[in-house]
Design an enzyme around this catalytic site. Structure first.
Site, PDB file in Angstrom:
ATOM      1  N   SER A   1      -6.668  18.223 -17.739  1.00 29.32           N
ATOM      2  CA  SER A   1      -5.643  17.569 -18.565  1.00 29.32           C
ATOM      3  C   SER A   1      -5.306  16.172 -18.049  1.00 29.32           C
ATOM      4  O   SER A   1      -5.027  15.261 -18.830  1.00 29.32           O
ATOM      5  CB  SER A   1      -4.378  18.436 -18.630  1.00 29.32           C
ATOM      6  OG  SER A   1      -3.893  18.656 -17.323  1.00 29.32           O
TER       7      SER A   1
ATOM      8  N   ASN B   1      -0.294  -3.851  -6.041  1.00 26.77           N
ATOM      9  CA  ASN B   1      -0.673  -3.973  -4.625  1.00 26.77           C
ATOM     10  C   ASN B   1      -0.546  -5.422  -4.128  1.00 26.77           C
ATOM     11  O   ASN B   1      -0.809  -5.701  -2.965  1.00 26.77           O
ATOM     12  CB  ASN B   1      -2.094  -3.455  -4.385  1.00 26.77           C
ATOM     13  CG  ASN B   1      -3.162  -4.442  -4.821  1.00 26.77           C
ATOM     14  OD1 ASN B   1      -2.914  -5.299  -5.685  1.00 26.77           O
ATOM     15  ND2 ASN B   1      -4.334  -4.355  -4.226  1.00 26.77           N
TER      16      ASN B   1
ATOM     17  N   THR C   1       0.839  -1.189   0.000  1.00 26.41           N
ATOM     18  CA  THR C   1       0.000   0.000   0.000  1.00 26.41           C
ATOM     19  C   THR C   1       0.879   1.246   0.000  1.00 26.41           C
ATOM     20  O   THR C   1       2.104   1.157  -0.158  1.00 26.41           O
ATOM     21  CB  THR C   1      -1.023  -0.079   1.169  1.00 26.41           C
ATOM     22  OG1 THR C   1      -1.905   1.035   1.069  1.00 26.41           O
ATOM     23  CG2 THR C   1      -0.362  -0.087   2.530  1.00 26.41           C
TER      24      THR C   1
ATOM     25  N   LYS D   1       3.446   1.405  -3.921  1.00 27.16           N
ATOM     26  CA  LYS D   1       2.859   0.647  -5.036  1.00 27.16           C
ATOM     27  C   LYS D   1       3.681   0.762  -6.328  1.00 27.16           C
ATOM     28  O   LYS D   1       3.700  -0.171  -7.128  1.00 27.16           O
ATOM     29  CB  LYS D   1       1.421   1.100  -5.292  1.00 27.16           C
ATOM     30  CG  LYS D   1       0.449   0.633  -4.211  1.00 27.16           C
ATOM     31  CD  LYS D   1      -0.982   0.998  -4.560  1.00 27.16           C
ATOM     32  CE  LYS D   1      -1.932   0.554  -3.457  1.00 27.16           C
ATOM     33  NZ  LYS D   1      -3.340   0.768  -3.816  1.00 27.16           N
TER      34      LYS D   1
ATOM     35  N   GLY E   1      -4.067   7.940  -9.165  1.00 33.06           N
ATOM     36  CA  GLY E   1      -3.757   6.512  -9.204  1.00 33.06           C
ATOM     37  C   GLY E   1      -4.971   5.638  -8.918  1.00 33.06           C
ATOM     38  O   GLY E   1      -5.111   4.555  -9.496  1.00 33.06           O
TER      39      GLY E   1
ATOM     40  N   ALA F   1      -8.704  11.763 -11.201  1.00 33.85           N
ATOM     41  CA  ALA F   1      -7.879  11.159 -12.260  1.00 33.85           C
ATOM     42  C   ALA F   1      -6.497  10.798 -11.733  1.00 33.85           C
ATOM     43  O   ALA F   1      -5.503  10.904 -12.450  1.00 33.85           O
ATOM     44  CB  ALA F   1      -7.781  12.110 -13.454  1.00 33.85           C
TER      45      ALA F   1
END
Ligand code: ATR
Length: 272
Positions: free
Chosen positions: A154, A86, A61, A65, A129, A127
């Site tokens: 973006s 993970n 975690t 990651k 991870g 937007a």
């Protein structure tokens, strides 16, 4: 005895040891599952020692990651798509497989709560991870389309461009979300953790059936409360089931046995 652990920093509040111990009891397996807290730059040394000592699997975690993604000898397609790992698994030949079970955890929980995803129109808010990790599993579950809305437009567009070969996916900022009906809205930002809300028009909820927050708390999250204020008929859930679902998928990767998540969600919920 097969030994596993979760790696993170901080890690003392992780629920993974509890969840995996409950899975083992439920499926009558004998495992040991601990916690490891390497220093910020110490993941590689710690994980090397871990596998050398005979452990066979790890959950990973924050903030490791990406380290785990780079460490693995081989990656599953969903780990490649997420650009994050993970779940690590030492195979018979000694090689380390990197997987990502977060998206499968979300899909499993959504199906448990509200049925099949095929044909559903989804709005993902955020937007980062967390969003990147769930797109491929959601498309694989045959959702009709995904729109990603992010504060920084973006970043949403970059994600949509990256996944457009895999299915119908569009992107926008918060101010130009298309006025179409979404069936399911998923908050993939961590805004609820401090009681905040994404600055987004409440009309997204008007005709939606379901709102899901990836974060969880003992009480309904601020996003869930807001969704219900905007549309009293909407059904809401928090991300505790996703947490248990991703753990169940890791357990399956390691042990080829699928635990039932519902009874474990209930137990963990009682302890929040
Ligand atoms: P992670 O990898 O953990 O998802 P991240 O890459 O920092 O973390 O991404 C966090 C996401 O939540 C981003 O989409 C962020 O929006 P920006 O890209 O515009 O920064 C979003 N986010 C976090 N807090 C938010 C808030 N209060 N309102 C709206 N969006 C928020």
């Amino acid at each position: 005895m097969d030994r596993y652990a979760v790696f993170g920093n901080p890690i003392e509040h992780s629920k993974s040891p509890l969840i995996h111990t409950l899975f083992a009891k439920q499926t009558q397996q004998v495992i040991e599952y601990g916690r490891q807290q390497p220093d910020a730059n110490g993941f590689n040394d710690a994980i090397n020692t871990f596998f050398t000592e005979g452990f066979i699997g790890a959950n990973v975690t924050s903030p490791f990651k990406l380290d785990a993604f780079r460490f693995a000898n081989e990656l599953t397609p969903r780990a490649k798509a997420a650009e994050a790992v993970n779940t690590l698994y030492k195979r018979q030949d000694g090689s380390i497989l990197g997987d990502n079970t977060d998206g499968a955890g979300l899909v499993q929980d959504l199906q448990r709560l509200w049925g099949e995803l095929n044909g559903k129109r989804l709005l993902l808010i955020g937007a980062g991870g967390a969003t990147r990790g769930v797109i491929l599993p959601l498309l694989t579950a045959k959702v009709q389309n995904i729109h990603i809305a992010n504060r920084t437009a973006s970043k949403a567009q970059q994600l949509a461009d990256r996944f457009k070969k895999e299915g119908a996916i569009t992107a926008s900022g918060f101010n130009d979300i298309p006025e179409i009906q979404f069936d399911l809205i998923v908050n993939c930002t961590s805004s609820s953790l401090d009681g905040g809300l994404p600055e987004i028009t409440p009309s997204i909820f008007t005709n939606a059936s379901y709102a899901y927050d990836m974060t969880y708390k003992a009480q309904a999250t601020s996003f869930m409360v807001w969704a219900e204020e905007c549309n009293p008929d909407i059904r809401t859930a928090d991300g505790l089931g996703m947490l248990v679902g991703q753990a169940a998928e890791s357990f399956y990767v390691w042990r080829n046995v699928r635990p039932k998540i519902e009874p474990i969600i209930e137990i963990v919920r009682e302890m929040l």
